[in-house]
Write an enzyme that holds these catalytic residues in place. Structure first.
Site, PDB file in Angstrom:
ATOM      1  CB  SER A  73      -0.932  -0.009   1.155  1.00 41.64           C
ATOM      2  OG  SER A  73      -1.832   0.879   0.898  1.00 41.64           O
ATOM      3  CG  HIS A  74       0.178   3.693   3.273  1.00 41.46           C
ATOM      4  ND1 HIS A  74      -0.764   2.620   3.653  1.00 41.46           N
ATOM      5  CD2 HIS A  74       0.818   4.088   4.684  1.00 41.46           C
ATOM      6  CE1 HIS A  74      -0.626   2.435   4.819  1.00 41.46           C
ATOM      7  NE2 HIS A  74       0.160   3.086   5.553  1.00 41.46           N
ATOM      8  CG  ASP A  76      -2.871  -0.188  -2.563  1.00 37.60           C
ATOM      9  OD1 ASP A  76      -2.755   0.800  -2.091  1.00 37.60           O
ATOM     10  OD2 ASP A  76      -3.340  -1.176  -1.842  1.00 37.60           O
ATOM     11  CG  ASP A 107      -2.228   4.460  -1.548  1.00 37.88           C
ATOM     12  OD1 ASP A 107      -3.189   4.534  -2.291  1.00 37.88           O
ATOM     13  OD2 ASP A 107      -2.098   3.605  -0.554  1.00 37.88           O
TER      14      ASP A 107
END
Length: 542
Positions: free
Chosen positions: A112-113, A278, A276
């Protein structure tokens, strides 16, 4: 040929709120990815001949891991895998593909982020057939299996060409390399008034979308620039890179500072947005006005009917517990329920599937709806564009009008990152030990009315989730929440959330850090953050 490989368990393969996240070097250990993927497959039933969706955010080690997953899916008996070209699928796009093609589930390779690159983070999570993250009973089964695994099955077929769309085979399984944008873009076109947004851009409306060298770039360029007619160059940092170009791909005021500075300058476009690593998070900034994720959720809920896909209104709102109560006030006026859940998008899945909620959001820059079962950064940006196209007001005016109608929830989050895990755990244990004695305590002139450790009773399946964060409520309606995040890969992240409701429009223009200054001091001293962690100030303030 399918091989059976002997292995031994690894410690710590427990999926968190968003799957298993570790440093790249951890995943690169021999058998590490294979053990976890086999543990996933061993925890599932009745998938022989079914379809599995595979994709990731393009970060370092994405392609290698995808090849492993494909060979193991063939060995496990899946009939088909759908994989995004280049190994790319944003998290919301993966959910979209799972749902549209009625896949059995999906493997998403992302942290993710979190930062990428050779020395950055990597992650793997399993999504179920509704397109959403696996519920807790599934992740618990995966973890239990990972602790006892002794072998895994894998095809010794050569790597699949991920860059050429079309069909190929691994063993008896079909591999379908798909355009990662097509299905998602089609869905967005069905939800939003693209003609109105085109008219908005043709009228001179300007925008800057920062894809942060992460997965959303191809989606934003295809939809915002090519379909909606925004000027070329509207999307910046639009090429997904294995290290995200050195960016920390978290769309907030710290890591997207250049965008924030631009929107506060004389050269500001009408709208600034970012997503972000993803593609499931978003940041919205108008000219001279940052919109907090909590306010964004509330404003989207109040205006969702302006978009064709939501023209009949929304059935309910769901927000994570740390998210501000701004959405609750919208729900009350609309005569619908606002559900308060633990942090983690998987908790929204039951509410969405049962038709109890339509719009969902988390304070950590995540917003979405029932169109998929993940938060969706680009969806939130397109919703804002739809609202702006219909209302023809500035972001700042829309926010000010919302506050005048509903009041303002002053809100901030202070993050203490990579804190010693033992110290962070001890801090939370001490807070929980004091829950019964805190009520009635006066701190800096405010009286603690009540305190608890948030627990959630799922209204759909009756499951109970406990120990989700310590909440401290004061007699003036303010609150502080303390919670340890499950998204980091080193040490612990202590998140402190602070909120105060202000109904008076004459007091709506204060800086949140000023408006909450007294509460911030209480939040630091009540659990003695500095004494227990050695941190005098948070690492990130949003």
């Amino acid at each position: 040929m399918i091989r059976v490989v002997a292995t031994t368990p690894f410690d710590g393969q427990k999926p968190g709120t968003s799957g298993l996240r570790k440093k790249v070097q951890v995943f690169q250990q021999p058998h590490y990815v294979e053990n976890f993927i086999q543990s996933v497959f061993d925890s599932l039933q009745d998938f022989e001949g079914e379809t599995l969706v595979i994709g990731g955010d393009g970060r370092y080690y994405n392609r290698e891991a995808i090849q492993t997953v494909i060979r193991m899916a063939a060995a496990a008996g899946f009939g088909r895998v759908m994989v995004g070209r280049g190994g790319i699928l944003s998290t919301p796009a993966a959910s979209c593909v799972i749902r549209k093609h009625e896949a059995f589930g999906g493997i998403i390779l992302s942290a993710s982020h979190n930062p990428g690159g050779e020395h950055g983070d990597f992650g793997i999570k399993y999504n179920i057939g509704n397109g959403g993250p696996a519920p807790e009973h599934v992740t618990e089964a995966i973890f239990a299996r990972s602790r006892e695994i002794r072998e895994y099955r894998i095809s010794d077929a050569p790597d699949v060409d991920l860059d050429t769309p079309g069909l190929t085979r691994v063993e008896d399984m079909v591999v379908d390399v798909i355009d990662p944008v097509e299905d998602y873009a089609e869905l967005m076109g069905a939800l939003f008034d693209f003609d109105a947004i085109r008219d908005l851009f043709s009228s001179g409306f300007t925008m800057r979308f920062d894809a942060m060298s992460a997965v959303t770039g191809p989606y934003a360029r295809a939809i915002i620039e090519e379909t909606l007619g925004a000027a070329p160059g509207t999307v910046v940092h639009g090429e997904p890179l294995p290290d995200f170009g050195g960016h920390h791909p978290d769309p907030n005021l710290v890591h997207a500072k250049d965008l924030a500075d631009l929107l506060m300058s004389d050269q500001a476009p009408d709208l600034g947005a970012a997503s972000d690593g993803d593609g499931d998070r978003n940041m919205i900034i108008g000219r001279g006005r940052f919109v907090t994720p909590s306010d964004s959720l509330a404003i989207i809920a109040a205006n969702a009917h302006l978009a064709p896909g939501y023209k009949d209104g929304i059935k309910g709102i769901a927000r994570s517990m740390p998210t501000s109560g701004a959405a609750d006030r919208v729900a009350e006026k609309l005569g619908i329920t606002c559900y308060e859940t633990p942090t983690g998008w998987k908790f929204f899945g039951n509410l969405l599937d049962a038709g109890l909620a339509t719009v969902c959001g988390e304070e950590s820059f995540g917003t979405g709806s029932n169109h998929v079962r993940e938060k969706d950064g680009l969806w939130a940006v397109l919703m804002w564009l739809n609202i702006l196209a219909v209302r023809r007001q500035s972001v700042a005016d829309i926010v000010a009008e919302h506050w005048a109608t509903y009041g303002r929830n002053y809100y901030t989050r202070h993050d203490y990152e990579e804190v010693d895990s033992a110290a962070a755990d001890a801090l939370m244990v001490d807070l929980r030990r004091r829950l019964d004695v805190l009520p009635g305590t006066v701190v800096n002139g405010l009286t603690i009315e009540r305190a608890d450790d948030f627990a959630y009773d799922d209204p759909v399946d009756g499951s109970v989730t406990t120990r989700q964060g310590v909440r401290v409520f004061f007699d003036d309606g303010s609150r502080i929440v303390y919670r340890l995040s499950g998204t980091g890969t080193a040490g612990a992240t202590l998140r402190v959330y602070l909120e105060h409701f202000e109904p008076d429009p004459a007091r709506h223009d204060l800086d949140p850090q000023d408006a909450l200054a007294g509460l911030i001091e209480i939040a630091r001293t009540l659990p003695d953050i500095e004494g227990r962690t050695g941190r005098r100030a948070p690492d990130v303030i949003t």
